[in-house]
Design a protein around this motif. Structure first.
Motif, PDB file in Angstrom:
ATOM      1  N   GLY A 262     -33.168 -13.233  -7.468  1.00 40.14           N
ATOM      2  CA  GLY A 262     -32.849 -11.983  -8.158  1.00 40.14           C
ATOM      3  C   GLY A 262     -32.758 -10.865  -7.126  1.00 40.14           C
ATOM      4  O   GLY A 262     -33.317 -10.976  -6.023  1.00 40.14           O
ATOM      5  N   GLY A 263     -32.080  -9.782  -7.475  1.00 39.49           N
ATOM      6  CA  GLY A 263     -31.853  -8.682  -6.532  1.00 39.49           C
ATOM      7  C   GLY A 263     -33.130  -8.147  -5.911  1.00 39.49           C
ATOM      8  O   GLY A 263     -33.163  -7.803  -4.725  1.00 39.49           O
ATOM      9  N   SER A 264     -34.212  -8.083  -6.695  1.00 45.66           N
ATOM     10  CA  SER A 264     -35.448  -7.502  -6.163  1.00 45.66           C
ATOM     11  C   SER A 264     -36.116  -8.393  -5.131  1.00 45.66           C
ATOM     12  O   SER A 264     -37.016  -7.946  -4.415  1.00 45.66           O
ATOM     13  CB  SER A 264     -36.427  -7.197  -7.302  1.00 45.66           C
TER      14      SER A 264
ATOM     15  N   ALA B  71     -34.409   7.585  -5.216  1.00 43.94           N
ATOM     16  CA  ALA B  71     -35.474   6.575  -5.088  1.00 43.94           C
ATOM     17  C   ALA B  71     -34.874   5.176  -4.923  1.00 43.94           C
ATOM     18  O   ALA B  71     -35.364   4.367  -4.133  1.00 43.94           O
ATOM     19  CB  ALA B  71     -36.388   6.625  -6.305  1.00 43.94           C
ATOM     20  N   GLU B  72     -33.794   4.910  -5.652  1.00 47.81           N
ATOM     21  CA  GLU B  72     -33.132   3.598  -5.567  1.00 47.81           C
ATOM     22  C   GLU B  72     -32.578   3.384  -4.145  1.00 47.81           C
ATOM     23  O   GLU B  72     -32.727   2.319  -3.557  1.00 47.81           O
ATOM     24  CB  GLU B  72     -32.007   3.533  -6.621  1.00 47.81           C
ATOM     25  N   LYS B  73     -31.956   4.443  -3.617  1.00 48.66           N
ATOM     26  CA  LYS B  73     -31.399   4.352  -2.252  1.00 48.66           C
ATOM     27  C   LYS B  73     -32.507   4.112  -1.231  1.00 48.66           C
ATOM     28  O   LYS B  73     -32.384   3.268  -0.342  1.00 48.66           O
ATOM     29  CB  LYS B  73     -30.673   5.671  -1.893  1.00 48.66           C
ATOM     30  N   ILE B  74     -33.582   4.881  -1.375  1.00 47.68           N
ATOM     31  CA  ILE B  74     -34.717   4.763  -0.441  1.00 47.68           C
ATOM     32  C   ILE B  74     -35.289   3.341  -0.515  1.00 47.68           C
ATOM     33  O   ILE B  74     -35.580   2.707   0.500  1.00 47.68           O
ATOM     34  CB  ILE B  74     -35.816   5.803  -0.794  1.00 47.68           C
ATOM     35  N   LYS B  75     -35.423   2.824  -1.739  1.00 54.04           N
ATOM     36  CA  LYS B  75     -35.985   1.480  -1.915  1.00 54.04           C
ATOM     37  C   LYS B  75     -35.125   0.448  -1.190  1.00 54.04           C
ATOM     38  O   LYS B  75     -35.642  -0.392  -0.451  1.00 54.04           O
ATOM     39  CB  LYS B  75     -36.071   1.136  -3.415  1.00 54.04           C
ATOM     40  N   ILE B  76     -33.810   0.526  -1.424  1.00 55.81           N
ATOM     41  CA  ILE B  76     -32.914  -0.481  -0.846  1.00 55.81           C
ATOM     42  C   ILE B  76     -32.845  -0.359   0.685  1.00 55.81           C
ATOM     43  O   ILE B  76     -32.851  -1.353   1.391  1.00 55.81           O
ATOM     44  CB  ILE B  76     -31.531  -0.395  -1.515  1.00 55.81           C
TER      45      ILE B  76
ATOM     46  N   GLY C 182     -26.389  -8.571 -16.800  1.00 59.38           N
ATOM     47  CA  GLY C 182     -27.753  -8.204 -16.413  1.00 59.38           C
ATOM     48  C   GLY C 182     -28.085  -6.776 -16.799  1.00 59.38           C
ATOM     49  O   GLY C 182     -27.245  -6.049 -17.327  1.00 59.38           O
ATOM     50  N   SER C 183     -29.315  -6.374 -16.522  1.00 62.67           N
ATOM     51  CA  SER C 183     -29.728  -5.004 -16.844  1.00 62.67           C
ATOM     52  C   SER C 183     -29.256  -4.017 -15.783  1.00 62.67           C
ATOM     53  O   SER C 183     -29.175  -2.821 -16.040  1.00 62.67           O
ATOM     54  CB  SER C 183     -31.251  -4.896 -16.904  1.00 62.67           C
ATOM     55  N   GLY C 184     -28.960  -4.534 -14.599  1.00 59.57           N
ATOM     56  CA  GLY C 184     -28.522  -3.663 -13.519  1.00 59.57           C
ATOM     57  C   GLY C 184     -27.020  -3.724 -13.313  1.00 59.57           C
ATOM     58  O   GLY C 184     -26.369  -2.726 -13.049  1.00 59.57           O
ATOM     59  N   LYS C 185     -26.483  -4.932 -13.429  1.00 59.65           N
ATOM     60  CA  LYS C 185     -25.048  -5.107 -13.203  1.00 59.65           C
ATOM     61  C   LYS C 185     -24.515  -6.231 -14.101  1.00 59.65           C
ATOM     62  O   LYS C 185     -25.245  -7.132 -14.488  1.00 59.65           O
ATOM     63  CB  LYS C 185     -24.786  -5.475 -11.728  1.00 59.65           C
ATOM     64  N   VAL C 186     -23.218  -6.120 -14.394  1.00 60.70           N
ATOM     65  CA  VAL C 186     -22.547  -7.236 -15.059  1.00 60.70           C
ATOM     66  C   VAL C 186     -21.772  -7.960 -13.972  1.00 60.70           C
ATOM     67  O   VAL C 186     -21.132  -7.318 -13.135  1.00 60.70           O
ATOM     68  CB  VAL C 186     -21.571  -6.746 -16.149  1.00 60.70           C
TER      69      VAL C 186
ATOM     70  N   GLY D 244     -35.055  -9.287 -11.500  1.00 56.30           N
ATOM     71  CA  GLY D 244     -33.810  -8.528 -11.545  1.00 56.30           C
ATOM     72  C   GLY D 244     -34.105  -7.045 -11.619  1.00 56.30           C
ATOM     73  O   GLY D 244     -35.068  -6.556 -11.019  1.00 56.30           O
ATOM     74  N   ALA D 245     -33.284  -6.318 -12.366  1.00 58.58           N
ATOM     75  CA  ALA D 245     -33.476  -4.878 -12.493  1.00 58.58           C
ATOM     76  C   ALA D 245     -34.440  -4.576 -13.637  1.00 58.58           C
ATOM     77  O   ALA D 245     -35.410  -3.844 -13.473  1.00 58.58           O
ATOM     78  CB  ALA D 245     -32.132  -4.208 -12.741  1.00 58.58           C
ATOM     79  N   GLY D 246     -34.186  -5.160 -14.803  1.00 56.07           N
ATOM     80  CA  GLY D 246     -34.992  -4.837 -15.977  1.00 56.07           C
ATOM     81  C   GLY D 246     -35.894  -5.957 -16.450  1.00 56.07           C
ATOM     82  O   GLY D 246     -36.744  -5.752 -17.318  1.00 56.07           O
ATOM     83  N   THR D 247     -35.703  -7.155 -15.916  1.00 57.09           N
ATOM     84  CA  THR D 247     -36.506  -8.290 -16.368  1.00 57.09           C
ATOM     85  C   THR D 247     -36.954  -9.143 -15.187  1.00 57.09           C
ATOM     86  O   THR D 247     -36.342  -9.128 -14.126  1.00 57.09           O
ATOM     87  CB  THR D 247     -35.705  -9.230 -17.311  1.00 57.09           C
ATOM     88  N   THR D 248     -38.026  -9.879 -15.432  1.00 55.60           N
ATOM     89  CA  THR D 248     -38.444 -10.924 -14.509  1.00 55.60           C
ATOM     90  C   THR D 248     -38.485 -12.205 -15.333  1.00 55.60           C
ATOM     91  O   THR D 248     -39.201 -12.291 -16.321  1.00 55.60           O
ATOM     92  CB  THR D 248     -39.841 -10.602 -13.925  1.00 55.60           C
TER      93      THR D 248
HETATM   94  N1  ATP Z   1     -32.146  -4.625  -0.761  1.00 56.32           N
HETATM   95  C1  ATP Z   1     -32.862  -4.465  -1.864  1.00 56.32           C
HETATM   96  N2  ATP Z   1     -34.175  -4.186  -1.804  1.00 56.32           N
HETATM   97  C2  ATP Z   1     -34.913  -4.009  -2.906  1.00 56.32           C
HETATM   98  N3  ATP Z   1     -34.434  -4.102  -4.148  1.00 56.32           N
HETATM   99  C3  ATP Z   1     -33.127  -4.386  -4.290  1.00 56.32           C
HETATM  100  C4  ATP Z   1     -32.275  -4.582  -3.169  1.00 56.32           C
HETATM  101  N4  ATP Z   1     -31.032  -4.850  -3.617  1.00 56.32           N
HETATM  102  C5  ATP Z   1     -31.107  -4.817  -4.963  1.00 56.32           C
HETATM  103  N5  ATP Z   1     -32.363  -4.529  -5.375  1.00 56.32           N
HETATM  104  C6  ATP Z   1     -32.846  -4.374  -6.748  1.00 56.32           C
HETATM  105  O1  ATP Z   1     -32.516  -5.509  -7.491  1.00 56.32           O
HETATM  106  C7  ATP Z   1     -32.331  -5.144  -8.857  1.00 56.32           C
HETATM  107  C8  ATP Z   1     -31.064  -5.775  -9.367  1.00 56.32           C
HETATM  108  O2  ATP Z   1     -31.217  -7.164  -9.338  1.00 56.32           O
HETATM  109  P1  ATP Z   1     -30.233  -8.105 -10.143  1.00 56.32           P
HETATM  110  O3  ATP Z   1     -28.841  -7.785  -9.782  1.00 56.32           O
HETATM  111  O4  ATP Z   1     -30.721  -9.484  -9.940  1.00 56.32           O
HETATM  112  O5  ATP Z   1     -30.547  -7.593 -11.624  1.00 56.32           O
HETATM  113  P2  ATP Z   1     -29.778  -7.881 -12.996  1.00 56.32           P
HETATM  114  O6  ATP Z   1     -29.422  -9.324 -13.050  1.00 56.32           O
HETATM  115  O7  ATP Z   1     -28.681  -6.917 -13.181  1.00 56.32           O
HETATM  116  O8  ATP Z   1     -30.916  -7.503 -14.036  1.00 56.32           O
HETATM  117  P3  ATP Z   1     -31.816  -8.428 -15.003  1.00 56.32           P
HETATM  118  O9  ATP Z   1     -31.754  -9.806 -14.483  1.00 56.32           O
HETATM  119  O10 ATP Z   1     -33.167  -7.812 -14.907  1.00 56.32           O
HETATM  120  O11 ATP Z   1     -31.222  -8.235 -16.351  1.00 56.32           O
HETATM  121  C9  ATP Z   1     -32.286  -3.629  -8.921  1.00 56.32           C
HETATM  122  O12 ATP Z   1     -33.482  -3.125  -9.472  1.00 56.32           O
HETATM  123  C10 ATP Z   1     -32.154  -3.230  -7.454  1.00 56.32           C
HETATM  124  O13 ATP Z   1     -32.819  -2.021  -7.186  1.00 56.32           O
END
Ligand code: ATP
Ligand code: MG
Length: 412
Positions: A328-330, A253-258, A13-17, A211-215
């Protein structure tokens, strides 16, 4: 237990493997025995942009999964995403010739070839050809026409292609990290296996993986994939908006969001203040949680607006009474499903894997939908293959095999 009973799913993924290791029992049940994630480097919007960095991330994720599983493995089912993915419906028609007008496997292959003809441009690589339905002499809705009588055979297919360079780089990356690729599977098709029920797919449903970089979006109608698209937006944009709006670093910002992020005001107490360190990492600033919603909600609405445009483009809006499933994570942002309902005017639920084994707590997270889906896709293939092996001498076994995998079958 031999190596062939270990099945591995790899989601870059764009955020994690994420690497998930499963062990296939004699009863065809999969037991997840290892999971390893590593932050993605060198991957943007689902696509590899720095091969060496990406290989390192994939290696790290594999090693951590191997440690947890207590076993090594040498191949994986790998998902692919990114806005280079295109997906179209097409139709092929052939006349049934021969002595008896009975449809053979050869005819089925020919009609699928006809449906693919002219669809794949020279810069694209075929990822899947999914047969949606066959039509024999005007009779529609046939899932397996083998052995039927008819003079004219039509086939509706859904074709998924990706840019040749993106596919080649994915292959180089996985091989560079030391694994062979069993099969490349379109990300949302994989996720759908983990989070959608067959009833939802039959009824018509819209799957959204933010996800992180894509929907990624996928529409299933009458049990099969009818439309899919990958949009280059995701959680990273939400984090960026917060970093700009709060004048802080991306990390903060990432920490605050989560920890405090939400898309709905009624979810947060208006007086609740959140301390945010400034861009220099020192000065603390207090903002209300309501202010976070004011930054996050418009971006999330915008993402669903973009999805709405895609859904209208697909012509399938009226074919999805099963509603929306967001994963997805988001999707962990509180209230996101409500925003989906408001913007798209369809019922919505959150989707996450529903694995029931020992590691369930860890695995049933919406950011693992794709990796777990890969495993379930692979398991299905293995167990069908296995029963095929043990019964293949009996008459008709091949028919069953072809039938079950008919819409999953790809001609890579
Ligand atoms: N508790 C949460 N609240 C809001 N957003 C979150 C939370 N946990 C994770 N995220 C967000 O989810 C995203 C990661 O999601 P995911 O792991 O599905 O992505 P990915 O598969 O790596 O990326 P992609 O599918 O876009 O290539 C990140 O942007 C992260 O900030
Ligand atoms: Mg993903």
């Amino acid at each position: 237990m031999g190596m062939d009973e270990i099945i591995v799913g790899l989601d870059i993924g764009s955020g994690k493997v994420c690497t998930v290791v499963g062990e296939l029992g004699e009863d065809d049940q999969i037991e997840i025995i290892g999971i390893g994630t590593a932050p993605s480097l060198g991957i943007r919007k689902g696509v590899i942009i720095d091969l060496d960095q990406a290989i390192q991330s994939v290696k790290e994720s594999i090693e951590s999964a191997e440690r947890m599983a207590g076993t090594r493995f040498n191949s994986a089912f790998v998902s692919i995403a990114g806005s280079h993915i295109t997906s179209v419906n097409s139709k092929g028609v052939i006349a049934i010739s021969g002595e008896s007008p009975e449809i053979t496997e050869n005819d089925i292959e020919k009609v699928i070839e006809a449906a693919k003809a002219g669809i794949i441009s020279s810069d694209k690589e075929l990822i899947h050809t999914l047969s949606r339905e066959f039509i024999v002499d005007g009779q529609s809705g046939i899932s397996d026409p083998l052995g039927m009588s008819g003079a004219r055979l039509e086939c509706k297919v859904h074709i998924v292609t990706g840019s040749i360079t993106a596919v080649q780089n994915l292959i180089k990356c996985v091989e560079g990290a030391g694994l062979d690729i069993e099969e490349i599977i379109f990300g949302t098709l994989a996720s759908s296996n983990a989070i959608l029920s067959n009833a939802e797919k039959d009824l018509g449903v819209l799957l959204i993986d933010i996800g992180a970089g894509t929907t990624e979006i996928a529409i299933f109608v009458e049990g099969g994939l009818a439309y899919s698209a990958v949009l280059p937006v995701g959680g990273i944009q939400i984090t960026n908006d917060l970093a700009v709006g709060l004048r802080t670093s991306i990390e903060e910002a990432e920490k605050i969001k989560i920890n405090y992020g939400s898309t709905v005001e009624n979810n947060v107490s208006p007086e609740k203040l959140v301390a945010i360190s400034g861009i220099d990492g020192k000065d603390k600033n207090n903002v209300s949680q309501k202010y976070l919603v004011e930054i996050i909600e418009p971006r999330v609405s915008e993402i669903f607006d973009l999805i709405g445009t895609e859904v209208r483009k697909s012509g399938c809006y009226n074919m999805i009474p099963g509603g929306i499933v967001v994963t997805g994570g988001s999707s962990l942002l509180p209230g996101i499903s409500e925003v989906a309902e408001q913007v798209l005017n369809l019922p919505s639920r959150l989707g996450r894997p529903h694995y029931e084994g020992e590691l369930a707590d860890m695995v049933n997270d919406p950011s693992y939908s794709e990796a777990i889906g890969l495993l379930s896709f692979a398991t299905e293939k293995y167990s069908i293959g296995r029963s095929f092996q043990s019964t293949k001498r009996k008459t008709g076994a091949k028919n069953i095999f072809t039938k079950i995998i008919s819409w999953l079958k790809d001609f890579f």
